[in-house]
Design a protein around this motif. Sequence first.
Motif, PDB file in Angstrom:
ATOM      1  N   GLY A  10       0.833  -1.188   0.000  1.00  0.00           N
ATOM      2  CA  GLY A  10       0.000   0.000   0.000  1.00  0.00           C
ATOM      3  C   GLY A  10       0.870   1.242   0.000  1.00  0.00           C
ATOM      4  N   ASN A  11       0.246   2.402  -0.034  1.00  0.00           N
ATOM      5  CA  ASN A  11       0.930   3.688  -0.099  1.00  0.00           C
ATOM      6  C   ASN A  11       0.769   4.399   1.229  1.00  0.00           C
ATOM      7  OD1 ASN A  11       1.737   6.355  -0.623  1.00  0.00           O
ATOM      8  ND2 ASN A  11       1.159   6.188  -2.779  1.00  0.00           N
ATOM      9  N   SER A  12       1.894   4.759   1.861  1.00  0.00           N
ATOM     10  CA  SER A  12       1.824   5.368   3.185  1.00  0.00           C
ATOM     11  C   SER A  12       1.376   6.827   3.146  1.00  0.00           C
ATOM     12  CB  SER A  12       3.191   5.279   3.883  1.00  0.00           C
ATOM     13  OG  SER A  12       4.147   6.082   3.227  1.00  0.00           O
ATOM     14  N   GLN A  13       1.215   7.383   1.938  1.00  0.00           N
ATOM     15  CA  GLN A  13       0.773   8.777   1.840  1.00  0.00           C
ATOM     16  C   GLN A  13      -0.712   8.895   2.142  1.00  0.00           C
ATOM     17  OE1 GLN A  13       2.469  12.020   0.520  1.00  0.00           O
ATOM     18  NE2 GLN A  13       3.629  10.801   1.968  1.00  0.00           N
ATOM     19  N   ASP A  14      -1.054   9.852   3.001  1.00  0.00           N
ATOM     20  CA  ASP A  14      -2.451  10.175   3.297  1.00  0.00           C
ATOM     21  C   ASP A  14      -2.932  11.261   2.339  1.00  0.00           C
ATOM     22  OD1 ASP A  14      -3.137   8.495   5.452  1.00  0.00           O
ATOM     23  OD2 ASP A  14      -1.947   9.732   6.816  1.00  0.00           O
ATOM     24  N   ALA A  15      -4.204  11.267   2.072  1.00  0.00           N
ATOM     25  CA  ALA A  15      -4.806  12.378   1.329  1.00  0.00           C
ATOM     26  C   ALA A  15      -5.021  13.522   2.305  1.00  0.00           C
ATOM     27  CB  ALA A  15      -6.120  11.940   0.697  1.00  0.00           C
ATOM     28  N   ALA A  16      -4.441  14.689   2.013  1.00  0.00           N
ATOM     29  CA  ALA A  16      -4.483  15.780   2.990  1.00  0.00           C
ATOM     30  C   ALA A  16      -5.068  17.057   2.414  1.00  0.00           C
ATOM     31  CB  ALA A  16      -3.072  16.055   3.501  1.00  0.00           C
ATOM     32  N   ALA A  17      -5.658  17.001   1.215  1.00  0.00           N
ATOM     33  CA  ALA A  17      -6.115  18.220   0.551  1.00  0.00           C
ATOM     34  C   ALA A  17      -7.117  19.003   1.396  1.00  0.00           C
ATOM     35  CB  ALA A  17      -6.712  17.879  -0.807  1.00  0.00           C
ATOM     36  N   GLY A  18      -7.966  18.326   2.144  1.00  0.00           N
ATOM     37  CA  GLY A  18      -8.984  19.021   2.922  1.00  0.00           C
ATOM     38  C   GLY A  18      -8.603  19.281   4.362  1.00  0.00           C
ATOM     39  N   HIS A  19      -7.373  19.008   4.730  1.00  0.00           N
ATOM     40  CA  HIS A  19      -6.948  19.172   6.124  1.00  0.00           C
ATOM     41  C   HIS A  19      -6.938  20.657   6.490  1.00  0.00           C
ATOM     42  CE1 HIS A  19      -4.547  18.865   9.774  1.00  0.00           C
ATOM     43  NE2 HIS A  19      -4.673  17.537   9.721  1.00  0.00           N
ATOM     44  N   PRO A  20      -7.429  21.005   7.695  1.00  0.00           N
ATOM     45  CA  PRO A  20      -7.493  22.436   8.065  1.00  0.00           C
ATOM     46  C   PRO A  20      -6.145  23.134   8.130  1.00  0.00           C
ATOM     47  CG  PRO A  20      -8.004  21.006   9.947  1.00  0.00           C
ATOM     48  CD  PRO A  20      -8.019  20.142   8.739  1.00  0.00           C
ATOM     49  N   LEU A  21      -5.032  22.384   8.281  1.00  0.00           N
ATOM     50  CA  LEU A  21      -3.716  23.013   8.367  1.00  0.00           C
ATOM     51  C   LEU A  21      -3.130  23.382   7.011  1.00  0.00           C
ATOM     52  CD1 LEU A  21      -1.739  21.076  11.137  1.00  0.00           C
ATOM     53  CD2 LEU A  21      -2.621  23.403  11.231  1.00  0.00           C
ATOM     54  N   VAL A  22      -3.701  22.845   5.925  1.00  0.00           N
ATOM     55  CA  VAL A  22      -3.094  23.057   4.614  1.00  0.00           C
ATOM     56  C   VAL A  22      -3.033  24.538   4.266  1.00  0.00           C
ATOM     57  CG1 VAL A  22      -3.388  22.665   2.138  1.00  0.00           C
ATOM     58  CG2 VAL A  22      -3.643  20.764   3.738  1.00  0.00           C
ATOM     59  N   GLY A  23      -4.102  25.276   4.541  1.00  0.00           N
ATOM     60  CA  GLY A  23      -4.117  26.703   4.232  1.00  0.00           C
ATOM     61  C   GLY A  23      -3.051  27.466   4.994  1.00  0.00           C
ATOM     62  N   ASP A  24      -2.899  27.141   6.299  1.00  0.00           N
ATOM     63  CA  ASP A  24      -1.864  27.821   7.096  1.00  0.00           C
ATOM     64  C   ASP A  24      -0.470  27.484   6.590  1.00  0.00           C
ATOM     65  OD1 ASP A  24      -3.807  28.933   8.690  1.00  0.00           O
ATOM     66  OD2 ASP A  24      -3.680  27.372  10.232  1.00  0.00           O
ATOM     67  N   LEU A  25      -0.251  26.224   6.224  1.00  0.00           N
ATOM     68  CA  LEU A  25       1.059  25.838   5.700  1.00  0.00           C
ATOM     69  C   LEU A  25       1.342  26.521   4.369  1.00  0.00           C
ATOM     70  CD1 LEU A  25       0.901  22.013   6.508  1.00  0.00           C
ATOM     71  CD2 LEU A  25       2.375  23.688   7.628  1.00  0.00           C
TER      72      LEU A  25
END
Length: 768
Positions: A206-221
């Motif tokens: 499997g792929n250890s990458q998570d889908a993070a597009a909707g994570h609340p921290l993405v905008g701050d980062l």
Amino acid sequence: MARDRLAELLDASAAPAASSVYRKLAKSEMSVVVDGIGRLRFPVPDEQAVQLRGLGRRARFGRGEQTLTDPEVRDSWEIPKELVCVEWTDAFVTVLDDMRQELGLPPHCGLTPELHSMLLYETGQFFVAHQDSEKDDAMVATLVVTLPSAHTGGELVVEHQGQTRKYRGLKNALSLVALYADCRHQVLPVKTGNRVTLTYNLLLTGNSQDAAAGHPLVGDLAACLRTHFTTPVVLPYSHRRGDPPTRLAYLLDHEYTARGLSWSRLKGSDASRAALVRAAAEQAGCEITLALAEIQETWDAYDPDEDEDAWYGDDEDEEPDEEDSGSADDRQYVLQDLIETLTTLAHWISPETGLLVDISLDLSDAEVASTTPTADRTPYSSEYEGYMGNYGNTLDRWYRRAALVIWPRNQGFASRAEASPGWALDELTAMARAGKIAEAHEAARSLESFWHAAGRYTDQTELLRQALEAARELDDAQIAAMLLRPFALERLTPGHGLAFARLAAHYGDTWTDALLHDWAASWRPGSYGLAQAPLDWFENLPRLCTALSAEGSASVTAARRIVDLSWTMIAGQVGPALDGPLTSRHSAWLTSLGASCAGIIAAAAQLGSTGVLQDAHRLARTAGDRAHVLTMATLRAAATHQAGFGDLAVICAERLRTWLAQPQRVPGDWSIELPTGCACELCEVLGTFLRHPERRALDWPLAKDKRRHVHTRIDDAELPVRHETRRQGRPYTLVLTKTEALFERERLARERHEADLAWLTDSWKAST
């Protein structure tokens, strides 16, 4: 700072993941059958341990590309795994999934165990601290299963990011420890009994990458990235501001090998943080890739057990302790201030191909961020330098870390070009050939601020080939000169002849002459002992000139200019050094230049460069032994280059005949000529003594500084005079004695001159 804020946000983004985890299982959940022994009983009895020992061989370990056996590093027995059959119950699957979760790998991933080895540790055996190599591209961790046995000691000690955990085997249960492959770990000596283990490679599916597009921290980062790339940098040691950074490297917590670096196999919190940064980079209009970094930290440090007197040189003759050099276990030193950090990216994953490629890119401190300070990690090497008078004490540590490297998309070409100049040149050539000339010119101009350092750590011969190709395709004289300027003239080889000749014809003599002058600018006449690279290149200059001469008049002109520049450098190097006495040091140096001079003169002869040939003859006629040594070395190196050397052979032969015609020194003539160079009172007395044909010894009361001056004059000229100090009275007496070497040297010189003259007469027909 924005990069610090980004690191703080990522620190809070995920619960810390373990780097090693422990579980135990009932002994009934596993069975082990070994060919020749049968089913192992639990706890493993001593008689079965003895049988295992009979099947075993010394356990091996990896060091770089080698597989070694050394009982001082790994002292245990390895039972061939083809003799071992292991069966687990379903409880093992549940334990593996629990371990995956605690290691921080996401639910859609799985760990597949692959049996690697069965090991027996007898009483006293051990395995020193080490890291496991990745035996499979999908391997992320190691599983150590300690079989039930009545032993003491033999604990598995795992260290990561400054934290240490110790795991013991059990007498009546299975002990399972999973640890990431980059964790340093060791097996302590077994105190009593026998420790029997199975080791597994844990492969990630499997792929250890998570889908993070909707994570609340993405905008701050993403906001942190925008701020980072638009805020001017405060320049070191000043309050002035420079340009904003062109990249950001966020250092991950785990270490990866070139084989194991992959977006799909990131470990623990690295996976979730990488997913967040990838999503933030996309939102901020940036590109991102994975890279491997080498980090060197230099600390102001001291050894609390070091004798303070040693700082001042009282023990300067003692050998340093073994642990003071090259050891990664440097915890005995006390760290004070961090003096310097050097971060270099050595590899990264190509955005186009997804393959790992070699790069070389030095990062400034303003381009690096991390959640875990590098100093909290375990270095793979360290070196302590004690007090050295004007610097020290310092501790250098070297680390390897993976990194997420981000740059603005509109600066993508320049960012990638600085890391991989060869890639950039190929891209420029491809753009130009595709008809995208304006785009190629714009991309090439974006390199100008850093291109002077292109190819410092790459194969410059290949890079020059790429640069010559790009310079022609771009069809712009200014850009072509900028792309080619970083190279040295000695990088030009016969294989470049056609491409260089076409450039010379295309851009003209003035452009070519300016480029060659820039290439030769690194040759600084006058520094004693020129670097070997241009000297070797001069030797092969005729081959380059042959290649260039075949391509037309423009390249012939360029070849003549190359020969002129080469001879100017050599003449400027040796011309001022031809005066003075011939010492063994000068003789060796001048002899080493013979092949280089021969190459230049041969090239000049084939091109008809009469100015070079005439100047070579002028140097050969310079009075003194040094010019003769250089000329003879040139002739001997030019045995196959007849054209252009006949006059040099005649000059040498005439000089030899003149010397041999001089009367030989008569027995009892002890006169020695002191070379010019100093007209002080001491040298006047010394010269008078040396010139006296009968005086052999001189007792000379002199103070220390004056004795030292006389010693230096005698030693520098290698005079056949012994000098000793009689330490009686004040001042001490300098005793000078002329030695028999005076006569032996003249005898040997005459024999050498006779042999040289015979060789010149025979090989070069240099007769009267």
